[in-house]
Design a protein around this motif. Structure first.
Motif, PDB file in Angstrom:
ATOM      1  N   ALA A  98       0.846  -1.202   0.000  1.00 27.44           N
ATOM      2  CA  ALA A  98       0.000   0.000   0.000  1.00 27.44           C
ATOM      3  C   ALA A  98       0.874   1.241   0.000  1.00 27.44           C
ATOM      4  N   GLU A 123       0.197   5.557   0.690  1.00 26.99           N
ATOM      5  CA  GLU A 123      -0.760   6.587   1.105  1.00 26.99           C
ATOM      6  C   GLU A 123      -0.156   7.964   0.919  1.00 26.99           C
ATOM      7  N   ARG A 136      -0.864  12.306   1.653  1.00 28.62           N
ATOM      8  CA  ARG A 136      -1.677  13.350   2.270  1.00 28.62           C
ATOM      9  C   ARG A 136      -1.119  14.713   1.890  1.00 28.62           C
ATOM     10  N   GLN A 140      -6.061  14.171   5.727  1.00 34.32           N
ATOM     11  CA  GLN A 140      -6.300  12.744   5.824  1.00 34.32           C
ATOM     12  C   GLN A 140      -5.412  11.986   4.830  1.00 34.32           C
ATOM     13  N   TRP A 141      -4.964  10.801   5.254  1.00 35.35           N
ATOM     14  CA  TRP A 141      -4.221   9.935   4.344  1.00 35.35           C
ATOM     15  C   TRP A 141      -5.175   9.325   3.328  1.00 35.35           C
ATOM     16  N   ARG A 142      -4.770   9.308   2.072  1.00 35.15           N
ATOM     17  CA  ARG A 142      -5.574   8.712   1.003  1.00 35.15           C
ATOM     18  C   ARG A 142      -4.780   7.601   0.321  1.00 35.15           C
ATOM     19  N   GLN A 143      -5.467   6.516  -0.009  1.00 33.59           N
ATOM     20  CA  GLN A 143      -4.821   5.392  -0.671  1.00 33.59           C
ATOM     21  C   GLN A 143      -4.522   5.742  -2.138  1.00 33.59           C
ATOM     22  N   TRP A 157       3.099   4.264  -8.220  1.00 29.23           N
ATOM     23  CA  TRP A 157       1.811   4.598  -7.611  1.00 29.23           C
ATOM     24  C   TRP A 157       1.382   5.974  -8.107  1.00 29.23           C
ATOM     25  N   THR A 182       4.501  -0.382   8.131  1.00 30.86           N
ATOM     26  CA  THR A 182       4.445   0.949   7.508  1.00 30.86           C
ATOM     27  C   THR A 182       5.724   1.699   7.833  1.00 30.86           C
TER      28      THR A 182
END
Length: 545
Positions: free
Chosen positions: A470, A472, A474, A479-482, A497, A521
């Motif tokens: 994954a 992420e 921001r 907010q963290w976004r995928q 990505w 992470t």
């Protein structure tokens, strides 16, 4: 001309190599950060500047005491010889270029001084040496005034024919007599002619430059380039999986999934790239083995070869730095070669040595656990580039290059970490270097500007031999976004990505973090590359108008 013997025998290179070896790790880190892949050129340039400055001092001293100039050259020679013969790959005749260079330099010093100093002969037209001075003082470089001199005539040279004679008897002044600059009993005192010195130096530079070009043309680089061009790569016994269609998102500015050879980063300790002819190359496997093995390049090509996509990363890479690249490699599996030698149960380290003497310590269990650890002979479908280890280098997924990716590898000693140390370990770096999960923002560029509206944020992330699960993103600590992840052929490569962003006017800070396939992470806590790899989230600032 030192290239005719070997590039590492060139004393400037040898002194530079010694400087690299003796430089503290923090200074090396600074050089890599400040100069990147140009750090070697800067070091060689610095050595040349220092040599030029010291040579200038020697020249000034030699004007008064020639023996002191020769002594200075001798000291230069001692430093150069020591630097050359103490290199790990030094040979019996490696000191010859330094000795010859010092001898030629000393001869050139004497020649230049003889050329620049005008000696006993007088330039008096119609006169004789030994005449008395007219009593006028002049600077050493000042030319005597002469009748008939025209503007632009060189100092000490006359224009026109002899137009004067010595006065006869005790009559009037008679025709003017030209006199030398300074007279002394028995002849004319020497004067220093800068023009003759500079023309001599210029001629020397031309000769030296021609020699350097000739040495480069006749040196081993041509031979090795020709040999590389003649290598026929066998088909792999185990081919790599096809690269998935979605592995490259094809976004402008985003690092491509496969890094072209010409763009692949280079970080190593070699000031001059080793020139290893595959016809002369051998790989020796020895140490804690039952049967020492020695392979030629032809032997290696006859083994079953494996093809694999592997991302390499340098431990010197800062968070968000450029020292990572992905390529398709072809080579013999290291595990198969090592098993043929019969590994002993107490071994836990491979101490590999490069053709230039660099050493690297690799954990044995990592190489033997089934991953595609290779003695690589090809990169992206062609024989290894010389800059990247031709004819053979190591490639081990999941480890930083300083403990795994030996270029120009010629020797592997099977040993133990408690018995041997590699090059970087005593310099403060960790003995083992597993790669840490990292992610990088390529688009937009840091400090860049873009228009308000729909925009794309994109980059790459890596967690070699574990895989990225994954990513992420921001903006402005929101907010963290995928992010959307590209496809990958396996866990040993980086992963592209991307994420869409509705950019609003103003200054914005963008951050990224990755999570590997084991659920770890990457930490926010920043840490420098030393001793075992940098950590932290990559962050950039952009302007939106």
């Amino acid at each position: 001309m030192a290239a005719l013997v070997g590039p590492t025998t060139f004393p400037v290179v040898a002194v530079g190599d010694a400087a690299v070896d003796l430089t503290p790790a923090p200074v090396k880190d600074f050089a890599i950060r400040a100069f990147g892949e140009n750090d070697k050129a800067v070091l060689v340039g610095g050595v040349l500047v220092v040599l030029a400055a010291v040579a200038a001092v020697i020249g000034l001293v030699a004007r008064r005491w020639l023996w002191a100039g020769y002594l200075g050259f001798a000291l230069f020679g001692v430093v150069g010889v020591v630097a050359v013969v103490t290199r790990p790959d030094a040979g019996a005749f490696d000191a010859v270029p330094t000795v010859v260079g010092v001898a030629v330099g000393a001869w050139a010093l004497g020649w230049l001084l003889r050329r620049a100093v005008v000696g006993e002969a007088s330039d008096v037209r119609g006169g004789a040496s030994g005449e008395a001075s007219d009593g006028r003082d002049r600077e050493p470089d000042e030319a005597p005034a002469r009748r008939g001199d025209a503007p632009g005539d060189a100092p000490g040279e006359a224009s026109g024919a002899d137009d004067g004679a010595l006065p006869q008897g005790g009559g009037g002044p008679g025709p003017e007599v030209e006199r030398p600059v300074v007279m002394r009993a028995g002849g004319e005192a020497p004067t220093f002619d800068r023009r003759r010195l500079l023309t001599g130096v210029a001629g020397g530079v031309v000769v030296a430059g021609a020699g350097a070009v000739l040495g480069q043309q006749l040196g081993s680089r041509r031979t090795v380039d020709a040999a590389r061009g003649g290598v026929t790569l066998p088909s792999p016994a185990v081919a790599a999986k096809p690269i998935p269609a979605g592995a490259d998102l094809r976004i402008g500015g985003l690092s491509p999934f496969i890094t072209p050879n010409k763009d692949f980063y280079r970080v190593d300790t070699a000031l001059v790239v080793p020139q290893v002819d595959p016809a002369d190359w051998t790989l020796r496997i020895h140490g804690l083995v039952d049967r020492p093995v020695e392979l030629t390049f032809a032997d290696l090509l006859k083994l079953p070869l494996t093809e694999a996509d592997v991302t390499l990363t340098c431990v010197s890479n800062e968070v968000g730095g450029p020292y990572a690249g992905n390529a398709r490699w072809l080579g013999a599996r290291m595990a198969d070669v090592l098993r043929s030698a019969g590994l002993r149960s107490d071994a836990d380290m491979l101490l590999s040595t490069s053709a230039d003497g660099f050493t690297c310590g690799t954990p044995l269990d990592v190489v033997m656990d089934g991953r595609d650890a290779l003695f690589a002979v090809a990169m992206n479908g062609e024989a290894l580039p010389v800059d990247h280890g031709f004819p053979v280098r190591q490639v081990v997924p999941g480890l930083y290059g300083y403990v795994s990716a030996t270029k120009w590898v010629v020797d592997v000693k099977v040993t133990r970490f408690d018995q041997d140390e590699a090059y970087w370990t005593p310099r403060g770096w960790s003995a083992k270097g597993p790669i840490k999960t990292q992610s990088r923002i390529d688009v937009p560029s840091s400090g860049g500007s873009l228009k308000a509206g729909s925009a794309t944020i994109a980059g790459v992330a890596w967690a070699q031999h574990t895989g990225v699960d994954a990513v992420e993103v921001r903006v402005d600590r929101g907010q963290w976004r995928q992010a959307k992840l590209a496809e990958v052929p396996g866990p040993d490569t980086w992963r592209q990505w991307s994420i869409d962003w509705a950019a609003t006017p103003g200054e914005h800070t963008i951050e990224v973090r990755a999570t590997d396939a084991a659920g770890r992470t990457q930490t926010e806590q920043p840490a420098p590359p030393a001793p075992d790899g940098a950590t932290g989230w990559h962050s950039i600032t952009v302007q939106v108008a």
